[in-house]
Design a protein around this motif. Structure first.
Motif, PDB file in Angstrom:
ATOM      1  N   ARG A 146       0.834  -1.206   0.000  1.00  0.00           N
ATOM      2  CA  ARG A 146       0.000   0.000   0.000  1.00  0.00           C
ATOM      3  C   ARG A 146       0.864   1.250   0.000  1.00  0.00           C
ATOM      4  NH1 ARG A 146      -3.728   0.282   5.056  1.00  0.00           N
ATOM      5  NH2 ARG A 146      -4.660  -1.534   4.022  1.00  0.00           N
ATOM      6  N   TYR A 147       1.934   1.227   0.803  1.00  0.00           N
ATOM      7  CA  TYR A 147       2.811   2.394   0.894  1.00  0.00           C
ATOM      8  C   TYR A 147       3.534   2.639  -0.425  1.00  0.00           C
ATOM      9  CZ  TYR A 147       6.419   5.493   2.777  1.00  0.00           C
ATOM     10  OH  TYR A 147       7.261   6.560   3.019  1.00  0.00           O
ATOM     11  N   ARG A 148       4.070   1.565  -1.035  1.00  0.00           N
ATOM     12  CA  ARG A 148       4.758   1.711  -2.330  1.00  0.00           C
ATOM     13  C   ARG A 148       3.786   2.185  -3.410  1.00  0.00           C
ATOM     14  NH1 ARG A 148       7.174  -3.305  -0.928  1.00  0.00           N
ATOM     15  NH2 ARG A 148       5.766  -4.332  -2.394  1.00  0.00           N
ATOM     16  N   LEU A 149       2.578   1.680  -3.364  1.00  0.00           N
ATOM     17  CA  LEU A 149       1.570   2.066  -4.349  1.00  0.00           C
ATOM     18  C   LEU A 149       1.324   3.567  -4.295  1.00  0.00           C
ATOM     19  CD1 LEU A 149      -0.153   0.423  -6.399  1.00  0.00           C
ATOM     20  CD2 LEU A 149      -2.020   0.529  -4.744  1.00  0.00           C
ATOM     21  N   TYR A 150       1.264   4.109  -3.089  1.00  0.00           N
ATOM     22  CA  TYR A 150       1.049   5.553  -2.943  1.00  0.00           C
ATOM     23  C   TYR A 150       2.242   6.342  -3.456  1.00  0.00           C
ATOM     24  CZ  TYR A 150       0.236  10.087  -0.771  1.00  0.00           C
ATOM     25  OH  TYR A 150       0.068  11.446  -0.560  1.00  0.00           O
ATOM     26  N   LEU A 151       3.460   5.936  -3.061  1.00  0.00           N
ATOM     27  CA  LEU A 151       4.652   6.661  -3.511  1.00  0.00           C
ATOM     28  C   LEU A 151       4.831   6.594  -5.016  1.00  0.00           C
ATOM     29  CD1 LEU A 151       7.375   5.799  -0.840  1.00  0.00           C
ATOM     30  CD2 LEU A 151       5.912   7.815  -0.981  1.00  0.00           C
ATOM     31  N   ASN A 152       4.260   5.560  -5.634  1.00  0.00           N
ATOM     32  CA  ASN A 152       4.425   5.371  -7.068  1.00  0.00           C
ATOM     33  C   ASN A 152       3.366   6.096  -7.882  1.00  0.00           C
ATOM     34  OD1 ASN A 152       6.401   4.208  -8.640  1.00  0.00           O
ATOM     35  ND2 ASN A 152       5.198   2.414  -9.154  1.00  0.00           N
ATOM     36  N   ARG A 153       2.431   6.751  -7.208  1.00  0.00           N
ATOM     37  CA  ARG A 153       1.434   7.532  -7.933  1.00  0.00           C
ATOM     38  C   ARG A 153       2.118   8.654  -8.699  1.00  0.00           C
ATOM     39  NH1 ARG A 153      -3.365   9.116  -3.858  1.00  0.00           N
ATOM     40  NH2 ARG A 153      -2.691  11.132  -4.721  1.00  0.00           N
ATOM     41  N   LYS A 154       1.604   8.940  -9.873  1.00  0.00           N
ATOM     42  CA  LYS A 154       2.261   9.930 -10.736  1.00  0.00           C
ATOM     43  C   LYS A 154       2.344  11.290 -10.066  1.00  0.00           C
ATOM     44  CE  LYS A 154       2.251  11.630 -15.505  1.00  0.00           C
ATOM     45  NZ  LYS A 154       1.566  11.562 -16.818  1.00  0.00           N
ATOM     46  N   ASP A 155       1.280  11.728  -9.393  1.00  0.00           N
ATOM     47  CA  ASP A 155       1.300  13.044  -8.755  1.00  0.00           C
ATOM     48  C   ASP A 155       2.276  13.086  -7.579  1.00  0.00           C
ATOM     49  OD1 ASP A 155      -0.486  11.230  -7.473  1.00  0.00           O
ATOM     50  OD2 ASP A 155      -1.340  12.885  -6.324  1.00  0.00           O
ATOM     51  N   VAL A 156       2.395  11.974  -6.856  1.00  0.00           N
ATOM     52  CA  VAL A 156       3.324  11.926  -5.724  1.00  0.00           C
ATOM     53  C   VAL A 156       4.761  11.907  -6.230  1.00  0.00           C
ATOM     54  CG1 VAL A 156       4.048  10.599  -3.705  1.00  0.00           C
ATOM     55  CG2 VAL A 156       1.618  10.791  -4.262  1.00  0.00           C
ATOM     56  N   ARG A 157       5.013  11.164  -7.295  1.00  0.00           N
ATOM     57  CA  ARG A 157       6.363  11.135  -7.870  1.00  0.00           C
ATOM     58  C   ARG A 157       6.755  12.519  -8.375  1.00  0.00           C
ATOM     59  NH1 ARG A 157       6.565   8.506 -12.333  1.00  0.00           N
ATOM     60  NH2 ARG A 157       4.488   7.563 -12.502  1.00  0.00           N
ATOM     61  N   ARG A 158       5.798  13.227  -8.975  1.00  0.00           N
ATOM     62  CA  ARG A 158       6.083  14.580  -9.480  1.00  0.00           C
ATOM     63  C   ARG A 158       6.406  15.518  -8.320  1.00  0.00           C
ATOM     64  NH1 ARG A 158       1.459  15.645 -11.476  1.00  0.00           N
ATOM     65  NH2 ARG A 158       1.820  14.660 -13.487  1.00  0.00           N
ATOM     66  N   GLN A 159       5.649  15.410  -7.237  1.00  0.00           N
ATOM     67  CA  GLN A 159       5.903  16.236  -6.065  1.00  0.00           C
ATOM     68  C   GLN A 159       7.268  15.930  -5.466  1.00  0.00           C
ATOM     69  OE1 GLN A 159       3.409  15.435  -2.712  1.00  0.00           O
ATOM     70  NE2 GLN A 159       4.040  17.260  -1.580  1.00  0.00           N
ATOM     71  N   ALA A 160       7.596  14.627  -5.365  1.00  0.00           N
ATOM     72  CA  ALA A 160       8.892  14.232  -4.814  1.00  0.00           C
ATOM     73  C   ALA A 160      10.034  14.762  -5.665  1.00  0.00           C
ATOM     74  CB  ALA A 160       8.960  12.714  -4.701  1.00  0.00           C
ATOM     75  N   HIS A 161       9.856  14.724  -6.976  1.00  0.00           N
ATOM     76  CA  HIS A 161      10.877  15.223  -7.898  1.00  0.00           C
ATOM     77  C   HIS A 161      11.118  16.715  -7.662  1.00  0.00           C
ATOM     78  CE1 HIS A 161      13.209  15.407 -11.627  1.00  0.00           C
ATOM     79  NE2 HIS A 161      12.497  16.459 -11.974  1.00  0.00           N
ATOM     80  N   LEU A 162      10.045  17.496  -7.514  1.00  0.00           N
ATOM     81  CA  LEU A 162      10.176  18.934  -7.294  1.00  0.00           C
ATOM     82  C   LEU A 162      10.818  19.232  -5.940  1.00  0.00           C
ATOM     83  CD1 LEU A 162       6.733  20.182  -8.672  1.00  0.00           C
ATOM     84  CD2 LEU A 162       8.983  20.492  -9.722  1.00  0.00           C
ATOM     85  N   VAL A 163      10.429  18.460  -4.920  1.00  0.00           N
ATOM     86  CA  VAL A 163      10.995  18.666  -3.584  1.00  0.00           C
ATOM     87  C   VAL A 163      12.492  18.405  -3.593  1.00  0.00           C
ATOM     88  CG1 VAL A 163      11.066  17.700  -1.248  1.00  0.00           C
ATOM     89  CG2 VAL A 163       8.868  18.270  -2.292  1.00  0.00           C
TER      90      VAL A 163
END
Length: 245
Positions: free
Chosen positions: A102-119
């Motif tokens: 469940r945790y990996r699934l959330y981190l792998n969401r496109k919007d979350v990955r985009r946010q992580a990239h910007l951070v």
């Protein structure tokens, strides 16, 4: 009927989860994994990390949980999953695999990955020495490989040497800072340049074949990536040099 009562209890737990605070979620997870241990003091804080890392430690009878503020707005089931992962790791308890999934699934969401990239771009600090070493110039190595294998079409990222001659991290591509960093262990005379060229070629393939995402899975080296890597001249010889390192 027992089965019906169990379903009702489970449904009630799932329903109440959405109204729990992070403090309450971690307290409940602790009681689930350590039912015979009194609940210690609990301190949870969201921090401005440069990535999605989170940490937990037991100090002076109090649990300290530090979570990336990227996860502050995560759905309650994701917060619960991270709680099981962290508390389970701290006390070496086996937790159901569904929580990691469940945790990996959330981190792998496109919007979350985009946010992580910007951070990572905004907060992350990246030491980049520049391409010139004592014996080798990474820019010259990159452009030579670019012309030989990529028709000169790969855009050159930032290039730099590691601070120390690491044997564990021989090279890496950082997409957030668009940089290839090579271990200084390869900054040697030309007689050992084969290993350097191979490591650089490997990192350049990450430019050509970006990480693939699907569900909770993250594929760094796709089939196309591995097939392209084997086209490197003296591939096996280069691999043997790295094994000796």
């Amino acid at each position: 009927m027992p089965e019906q009562e169990g379903l009702i209890d489970n449904a009630g737990l799932q329903s109440s989860l959405f109204f729990e605070t992070p403090q309450e979620i971690y307290a409940r997870v602790f009681r689930t994994l350590k039912p015979r241990t009194p609940l210690p003091g609990l301190r949870i804080e969201y921090c401005r990390f440069a990535n999605a890392d989170s940490f937990i430690r037991l100090e002076n009878g109090q649990l300290h949980v530090r979570i990336s503020d990227m996860l502050e707005g995560a759905p309650a089931p994701v917060t619960e999953a991270l709680a099981f992962i962290l508390v389970g790791k701290l006390y070496r308890k086996t937790v159901p695999r569904i929580y990691a999934h469940r945790y990996r699934l959330y981190l792998n969401r496109k919007d979350v990955r985009r946010q992580a990239h910007l951070v990572r771009q905004i907060r992350g600090r990246k030491f980049i020495s520049g391409p010139q070493g004592d014996h080798q110039n990474l820019e010259a190595v990159f452009e030579s490989l670019n012309a030989q294998f990529f028709d000169g079409l790969l855009g050159r990222p930032q290039l730099g040497w590691s601070r120390q001659p690491s044997r564990r991290m021989l090279g890496h591509f950082d997409p957030s800072h668009n940089a290839i960093i090579i271990s200084r262990i390869f900054d040697k005379p030309d007689d050992e340049a084969l290993a350097l060229r191979y490591v650089m070629f490997h990192e350049m393939l990450h430019l050509r074949y970006p990480v693939e995402h699907g569900g909770s899975r993250r594929c760094v080296h796709s089939r196309e990536f591995r097939e392209a890597e084997k086209r490197f001249p003296r591939y096996k010889e280069a691999k043997e040099i790295l094994k000796r390192l």
